[in-house]
Design an enzyme around this catalytic site. Structure first.
Site, PDB file in Angstrom:
ATOM      1  N   CYS A  56      41.449  41.877  30.554  1.00 21.68           N
ATOM      2  CA  CYS A  56      42.528  41.926  31.236  1.00 21.68           C
ATOM      3  C   CYS A  56      42.641  43.340  31.847  1.00 21.68           C
ATOM      4  CB  CYS A  56      43.692  41.360  31.155  1.00 21.68           C
ATOM      5  SG  CYS A  56      44.923  41.316  32.570  1.00 21.68           S
ATOM      6  N   HIS A  66      41.913  29.124  25.397  1.00 22.65           N
ATOM      7  CA  HIS A  66      41.501  30.302  25.982  1.00 22.65           C
ATOM      8  C   HIS A  66      41.686  31.470  25.165  1.00 22.65           C
ATOM      9  CE1 HIS A  66      40.547  33.011  29.745  1.00 22.65           C
ATOM     10  NE2 HIS A  66      41.471  33.720  29.050  1.00 22.65           N
ATOM     11  N   HIS A 111      40.471  35.293  23.496  1.00 24.77           N
ATOM     12  CA  HIS A 111      39.750  36.516  23.529  1.00 24.77           C
ATOM     13  C   HIS A 111      39.447  37.021  22.212  1.00 24.77           C
ATOM     14  CE1 HIS A 111      40.227  37.964  27.678  1.00 24.77           C
ATOM     15  NE2 HIS A 111      40.784  36.662  27.906  1.00 24.77           N
TER      16      HIS A 111
HETATM   17  N1  COA Z   1      45.818  38.154  47.677  1.00 23.44           N
HETATM   18  C1  COA Z   1      45.414  39.298  48.164  1.00 23.44           C
HETATM   19  N2  COA Z   1      46.457  40.112  48.437  1.00 23.44           N
HETATM   20  C2  COA Z   1      47.748  39.927  47.964  1.00 23.44           C
HETATM   21  C3  COA Z   1      48.120  38.878  47.279  1.00 23.44           C
HETATM   22  C4  COA Z   1      47.225  37.987  47.090  1.00 23.44           C
HETATM   23  N3  COA Z   1      47.077  36.875  46.222  1.00 23.44           N
HETATM   24  N4  COA Z   1      49.291  38.883  46.837  1.00 23.44           N
HETATM   25  C5  COA Z   1      49.787  39.764  47.456  1.00 23.44           C
HETATM   26  N5  COA Z   1      48.842  40.515  48.083  1.00 23.44           N
HETATM   27  C6  COA Z   1      49.082  41.737  48.985  1.00 23.44           C
HETATM   28  C7  COA Z   1      50.288  41.816  49.672  1.00 23.44           C
HETATM   29  O1  COA Z   1      49.977  41.318  51.054  1.00 23.44           O
HETATM   30  C8  COA Z   1      50.381  43.180  49.823  1.00 23.44           C
HETATM   31  O2  COA Z   1      49.796  44.132  50.631  1.00 23.44           O
HETATM   32  P1  COA Z   1      50.211  45.182  51.642  1.00 23.44           P
HETATM   33  O3  COA Z   1      50.659  46.220  50.720  1.00 23.44           O
HETATM   34  O4  COA Z   1      48.809  45.485  52.153  1.00 23.44           O
HETATM   35  O5  COA Z   1      51.141  44.429  52.599  1.00 23.44           O
HETATM   36  C9  COA Z   1      50.213  43.969  48.470  1.00 23.44           C
HETATM   37  O6  COA Z   1      49.480  42.555  47.751  1.00 23.44           O
HETATM   38  C10 COA Z   1      51.663  43.641  47.680  1.00 23.44           C
HETATM   39  O7  COA Z   1      52.193  42.492  47.713  1.00 23.44           O
HETATM   40  P2  COA Z   1      53.474  42.185  46.844  1.00 23.44           P
HETATM   41  O8  COA Z   1      53.950  40.769  47.189  1.00 23.44           O
HETATM   42  O9  COA Z   1      54.428  43.453  47.147  1.00 23.44           O
HETATM   43  O10 COA Z   1      53.191  42.192  45.375  1.00 23.44           O
HETATM   44  P3  COA Z   1      53.175  43.249  44.306  1.00 23.44           P
HETATM   45  O11 COA Z   1      52.474  44.611  44.802  1.00 23.44           O
HETATM   46  O12 COA Z   1      54.258  43.338  43.478  1.00 23.44           O
HETATM   47  O13 COA Z   1      51.867  42.723  43.305  1.00 23.44           O
HETATM   48  C11 COA Z   1      50.444  40.744  42.842  1.00 23.44           C
HETATM   49  C12 COA Z   1      51.971  41.475  42.861  1.00 23.44           C
HETATM   50  C13 COA Z   1      50.631  39.129  42.029  1.00 23.44           C
HETATM   51  C14 COA Z   1      50.061  40.607  44.385  1.00 23.44           C
HETATM   52  C15 COA Z   1      49.569  41.633  41.844  1.00 23.44           C
HETATM   53  O14 COA Z   1      50.291  41.932  40.917  1.00 23.44           O
HETATM   54  C16 COA Z   1      48.362  40.983  41.752  1.00 23.44           C
HETATM   55  O15 COA Z   1      47.638  40.496  42.324  1.00 23.44           O
HETATM   56  N6  COA Z   1      48.240  40.797  40.431  1.00 23.44           N
HETATM   57  C17 COA Z   1      47.078  40.225  39.720  1.00 23.44           C
HETATM   58  C18 COA Z   1      46.786  40.389  38.379  1.00 23.44           C
HETATM   59  C19 COA Z   1      45.429  39.658  37.779  1.00 23.44           C
HETATM   60  O16 COA Z   1      44.694  39.170  38.659  1.00 23.44           O
HETATM   61  N7  COA Z   1      45.405  39.967  36.729  1.00 23.44           N
HETATM   62  C20 COA Z   1      44.325  39.306  35.871  1.00 23.44           C
HETATM   63  C21 COA Z   1      44.229  37.747  35.843  1.00 23.44           C
HETATM   64  S1  COA Z   1      45.679  37.010  34.987  1.00 23.44           S
HETATM   65 ZN    ZN Z   2      41.542  35.701  29.629  1.00 21.15          ZN
END
Ligand code: COA
Ligand code: ZN
Length: 298
Positions: free
Chosen positions: A238, A205, A207
């Site tokens: 990202c 993968h 970029h």
């Molecule tokens: N889908 C939807 N909502 C989600 C979720 C998921 N997979 N995982 C967590 N949440 C929600 C929780 O329910 C919570 O909601 P609320 O505040 O309404 O109660 C909120 O997100 C925060 O959850 P928490 O467990 O405290 O996580 P966080 O704030 O530390 O965030 C992640 C962690 C993983 C949820 C977040 O960083 C994330 O989704 N990152 C994705 C990054 C991404 O996709 N990057 C690109 C691809 S690699």
């Molecule tokens: Zn990527």
């Protein structure tokens, strides 16, 4: 050189998650349908992450609900925690790609996890995926360098590969999330991971942030990798990687491979046409070379 190479199209996920454009669910489904018509049979069609973290993927459940299931396409859902895995299973994902992370700086900002915590999360979530009867794969993000911490030790990758094996993932990608890899680095890292976890299928993968992505594809193939992630038009990036740019472009990879006699099953002209269509819906040019220069011979 007629070995088949599998292209995994990641435009609908990695491509769209960071694009300034806001595509409607219907436009995403049209993008996916065009890719399928062009021969794509495996693609990342969405991610099940926090909609606050990545707003562009908030409608992934609706996208999955609208997919044409009469086609044989494997629609991969990205997930990085239990909630995401459960949502992906409920949405009818054909495969789940779990995101591991090789650097603490990026991991903390992207997903609130250290590399070790991402490995624990995978091992914790894997039984859910296996019970659902869905193939499990994993991608190690920032496997070639972390935008905040710098160099990533190869030992981190081999530890994560052991975790992927323990979780019974069938495939593992090394992801160059920020486009810092060079072909020599690609050889060294894929060879090390293969030696550490010989039963895992490996996927690459890349970029194109620093211009080396096609060279890196070549290097990965020389190291025996025959599954390549790419995005139509070279769109993507990202939201948690500063100055992130797109994936290596599908049409550029397909051109290079077809010229060498490899088979991908992808119709190059159709992919170029889809890249041009993308420009019209995104409202900006895409970065691929083939969409500008056209194929050869004409
Ligand atoms: N889908 C939807 N909502 C989600 C979720 C998921 N997979 N995982 C967590 N949440 C929600 C929780 O329910 C919570 O909601 P609320 O505040 O309404 O109660 C909120 O997100 C925060 O959850 P928490 O467990 O405290 O996580 P966080 O704030 O530390 O965030 C992640 C962690 C993983 C949820 C977040 O960083 C994330 O989704 N990152 C994705 C990054 C991404 O996709 N990057 C690109 C691809 S690699
Ligand atoms: Zn990527």
């Amino acid at each position: 050189m007629s070995r088949p190479v599998e292209i995994v199209e990641v435009g609908p996920r990695d491509g769209l998650q960071n694009d300034p454009a806001n595509l409607t669910t219907e436009q995403k489904l049209e993008f996916i349908a065009r890719l399928e018509a062009g021969g794509v049979t495996r693609m990342e069609s969405g991610s099940f992450v926090s909609p606050r973290a990545v707003p562009k993927m908030a409608d992934s459940a609706e996208v999955f609900a609208g997919l044409d299931r009469s086609r044989p396409t494997k629609h991969i859902a990205l997930a990085l925690n239990e909630k995401g895995v459960r949502r992906a299973i409920d949405a009818g994902a054909s495969e789940i790609n779990f995101v591991l992370v090789a650097g603490q700086g990026f991991g903390t900002r992207n997903q609130g996890m250290t590399p070790e915590q991402s490995a624990e999360a995978l091992i914790h979530c894997a039984p859910l995926v296996h019970e659902a009867g869905i193939p499990l794969s994993a991608t190690i993000s920032v496997a070639f360098g972390d935008p905040y911490d710098g160099e990533v030790e190869v030992a981190v990758l081999t530890d994560l590969a052991h975790a992927a094996e323990a979780a019974r993932a069938r495939e593992l990608a090394l992801g160059d999330t920020i486009g810092v890899a060079t072909p020599w680095d690609v050889h060294a890292r894929f060879d090390a991971v293969r030696a550490a976890a010989p039963d895992l299928r490996l996927r690459a993968h890349f970029h194109d942030t620093r211009g080396a992505a096609l060279g890196n594809v070549y290097a990965a193939m020389q190291s025996g990798v025959d599954i390549i992630d790419a995005s139509c038009g070279g769109i993507g990036g990202c939201p948690f990687a500063p100055a992130a740019t797109g994936n290596v472009a599908t049409e550029d990879v397909v051109y290079m491979l077809h010229r060498a006699g490899f088979e991908t099953g992808i119709d190059l002209d159709a992919m170029i046409a889809t890249a041009k269509w993308l420009e019209s819906v995104l409202g900006h040019p895409v970065s691929s070379s083939l969409s500008k220069a056209g194929s050869f011979p004409a």
